[in-house]
Design an enzyme around this catalytic site. Structure first.
Site, PDB file in Angstrom:
ATOM      1  N   ASN A 179       0.988  -1.615  -0.049  1.00 38.01           N
ATOM      2  CA  ASN A 179      -0.087   0.325  -0.254  1.00 38.01           C
ATOM      3  C   ASN A 179       1.013   1.342  -0.158  1.00 38.01           C
ATOM      4  O   ASN A 179       0.781   1.404  -1.040  1.00 38.01           O
ATOM      5  CB  ASN A 179      -1.088  -0.027   1.123  1.00 38.01           C
ATOM      6  CG  ASN A 179      -2.657   1.203   1.281  1.00 38.01           C
ATOM      7  OD1 ASN A 179      -2.542   1.748   0.448  1.00 38.01           O
ATOM      8  ND2 ASN A 179      -3.352   0.824   1.811  1.00 38.01           N
ATOM      9  N   ASP A 180       1.590   1.960   0.908  1.00 33.13           N
ATOM     10  CA  ASP A 180       2.211   2.462   1.596  1.00 33.13           C
ATOM     11  C   ASP A 180       3.186   2.960   0.096  1.00 33.13           C
ATOM     12  O   ASP A 180       3.972   4.011  -0.579  1.00 33.13           O
ATOM     13  CB  ASP A 180       2.996   2.806   2.347  1.00 33.13           C
ATOM     14  CG  ASP A 180       2.100   3.492   3.702  1.00 33.13           C
ATOM     15  OD1 ASP A 180       0.387   4.343   2.964  1.00 33.13           O
ATOM     16  OD2 ASP A 180       1.645   3.123   5.061  1.00 33.13           O
TER      17      ASP A 180
END
Lengths: 462, 100
Positions: free
Chosen positions: A389-390
């Site tokens: 994600n990040d």
């Protein structure tokens, strides 16, 4: 000095040298496994020579029993753990090390107290040992809980900084008074207060830090457990504890800084907490996530010339590494160029993804660095993001208000097509909205990553 | 403790710290987790302190039991730490052997 004391101390020097070589060899791929063995031999020498040195016959049964119980538990846990659950286990082992140092400090305090031998110096170092050991223990246990999902992610509460600052202040005051009242009952009461406060501080210190920052926290706690051992070395005046503990403390700190740098953050900002627990930043994300079916993904993948896999913690949770490798092999047999791009801080520990992909027998030459792929991302047909994600959030490049602004990312949004495997529509572990998932060329494959990939593999086999 | 001994111990501590800073400046990222785990096992060296606490338990029974607790905890850290590190690194090696 008796001859036996000299021999034992020479053995301790040999142990220290083996630890130094061990850590050094652990830092190189070719020698890492031998390095671990070398350092284990150093440990064995230190333990055996300590027993040779002393008149141990009175307590030999107790010692063997303790090693058997502890060693048995450690052996069992190390053999049983799934590779996906390994970061948690390292955190837990680390916590036990911290608690062991605390207990050593306590034992020595008790002995000096009963024999009336307290001195200012030993009181100071015992204070430090107990303080660092206690913080390491509860901090590590909380990190273990957060990593394994037993406790929630970032959980800030109002005034947590004030609380931590005052706890630290009270502990220091207790420490000073404990030293001044050394040997008295009041001193013992203050010492007990330090134990309890350090345990509380470990908890309240790690509590406000978001789950996404746990790798940094575990690394820092690893460094602290080394320092606790080193402080215990000062307590008992033992060189090998001081050297080995300090080596771990220093190298652990370097590793922590390396990890912070990879996330473009400072250690201070991590420890202050807040990140990963607020929903700040990335407020301007528009559009909606576009779900795709397995068939769509199959046709696109079948026609692709170049595919990259970007694994994240979601792959670990879903235990999907084996089926990822299987899909990779099928694609390769289909004439597609397959590569795996691992972000330095993907997963819950640096290198976590590398270990999992290695477990699944992914060929080493297919693992590529982020820096090597990013410039040629436009020539990549399909990027498959598996529970990351990040590390693929374009806000890190564009949105100055985002907490992760400036962190180097894998620029999958520049690939022709992105398939993102995700459990649901919610935000990730860090709590930051990811613009990638709303992108024009992004298709979401919702559901368990292992299930989704297995279906894809099945499509190819039909 | 004698002041000279204290200075000597501090000397050893400072030098070890500098050595530790230099040891791992360039480590490939896939080795970070094994390195953390392996150095975590080394911090179990506190096991030596636990042994000494037990050995000196003639002075204090309670201190001996604390030492026993410390020994169990440190043994978990040492044995578990080295073994899990070996398991991780074994996976890397398996793959290299295949390549040959």
């Amino acid at each position: 000095m008796e001859p036996i004391t000299i021999i034992v101390n020479v053995a301790y020097i040999i142990s220290a040298i083996l630890f130094i070589y061990g850590i050094r060899m652990l830092g190189k791929a070719e020698t890492a496994r031998q390095g671990n063995l070398v350092s284990a031999i150093g440990m064995l020498i230190a333990v055996v020579m300590t027993l040779v040195h002393q008149d141990v016959f009175d307590n030999f049964g107790m010692i063997l029993l303790g090693i058997a119980i502890g060693g048995g538990i450690g052996y069992y846990a190390a053999q049983r753990v799934e590779m996906t659950g390994m970061p948690e286990l390292v955190a837990l082992f680390n916590g036990f090390g911290g608690l062991a140092s605390l207990t050593v400090g306590w034992a020595e305090y008790q002995r000096l107290f009963e024999t009336g031998q307290s001195s200012i110096f030993t009181s100071i170092v015992i204070f430090l040992t107990v303080l660092i050991g206690g913080v390491t223990f509860t901090g590590s246990v909380l990190a273990w809980g957060k990593l394994s999902g037993r406790f929630g992610g970032g959980d800030p509460f109002p005034g947590s900084r004030m609380l931590n600052a005052s706890l630290l202040g009270i502990m220091l005051i207790c420490g000073v008074m404990m030293v001044l009242f050394g040997g008295s009952t009041a001193g013992y009461a203050l010492f007990s207060a330090v134990i309890i406060l350090s345990l509380i501080f470990g908890y309240t210190g790690v509590m406000p830090i978001g789950g996404g920052d746990m790798p940094v926290v575990v690394s820092l706690l690893n460094s602290l457990s080394g320092l606790a051992a080193s402080a215990a070395g000062f307590v008992i005046g033992n060189n090998v504890l001081i050297v080995a503990g300090c080596l771990v403390g220093a190298s652990g700190l370097i590793l922590t800084v390396i990890m912070c740098r990879a996330m473009n953050r400072t250690l201070g900002s991590v420890l202050m907490g807040g990140f990963g627990s607020t929903s700040s930043g990335s407020s301007g994300v528009e559009g909606e996530m576009k779900a795709a079916s397995i068939e769509d993904a199959y046709y696109v993948l079948e026609a692709a010339d170049s595919v990259i896999f970007v694994p994240g913690y979601g792959m670990a949770v879903a235990q999907a590494q084996h089926v990822v490798r299987e899909l990779g092999e099928i694609l390769e047999a289909n004439g597609t160029e397959v590569r795996y791009v691992v972000h330095p801080v993907a997963g819950r520990m640096p290198g976590h993804m590398n270990v999992l992909l290695a477990e699944a027998d992914v060929p080493y030459e297919q693992l590529v660095e982020m820096e090597d792929v990013n410039p040629t991302m436009e020539s990549v047909d399909v990027a498959i993001v598996i529970g990351a994600n990040d590390v693929v959030n374009p806000a890190a490049l564009t949105d100055e208000g985002s907490p992760i602004y400036g962190m180097p990312i894998i620029k999958v949004h520049e690939a022709r097509t992105v398939y993102a495997l995700k459990r649901g529509r919610g935000k990730g572990f860090s709590g930051i909205v990811n613009a990638l998932f709303f992108g024009e060329n992004t298709r979401m494959l919702f559901g368990d990553a292992k299930g989704t990939l297995s279906e894809l593999v099945a499509q190819f086999k039909d | 403790m004698e002041p000279t001994t204290l200075i000597l111990l501090l000397f050893i501590f400072i030098l070890s710290a500098f050595l530790g800073f230099e040891l791992i400046s360039k480590v490939p990222s896939q080795l970070h987790t094994p390195l953390m785990s392996g150095s975590n096992a080394i911090s179990g060296i506190t096991i030596v302190g636990a042994l000494l606490a037990i050995i000196q338990s003639n002075d204090s029974q309670f201190a001996g039991w604390l030492g026993f607790a410390a020994l169990i905890l440190a043994s978990i850290n040492v044995v578990g730490g080295y073994m899990v590190t070996d398991r991780m690194l074994g996976m890397f090696r398996k793959k290299e052997a295949k390549k040959d």
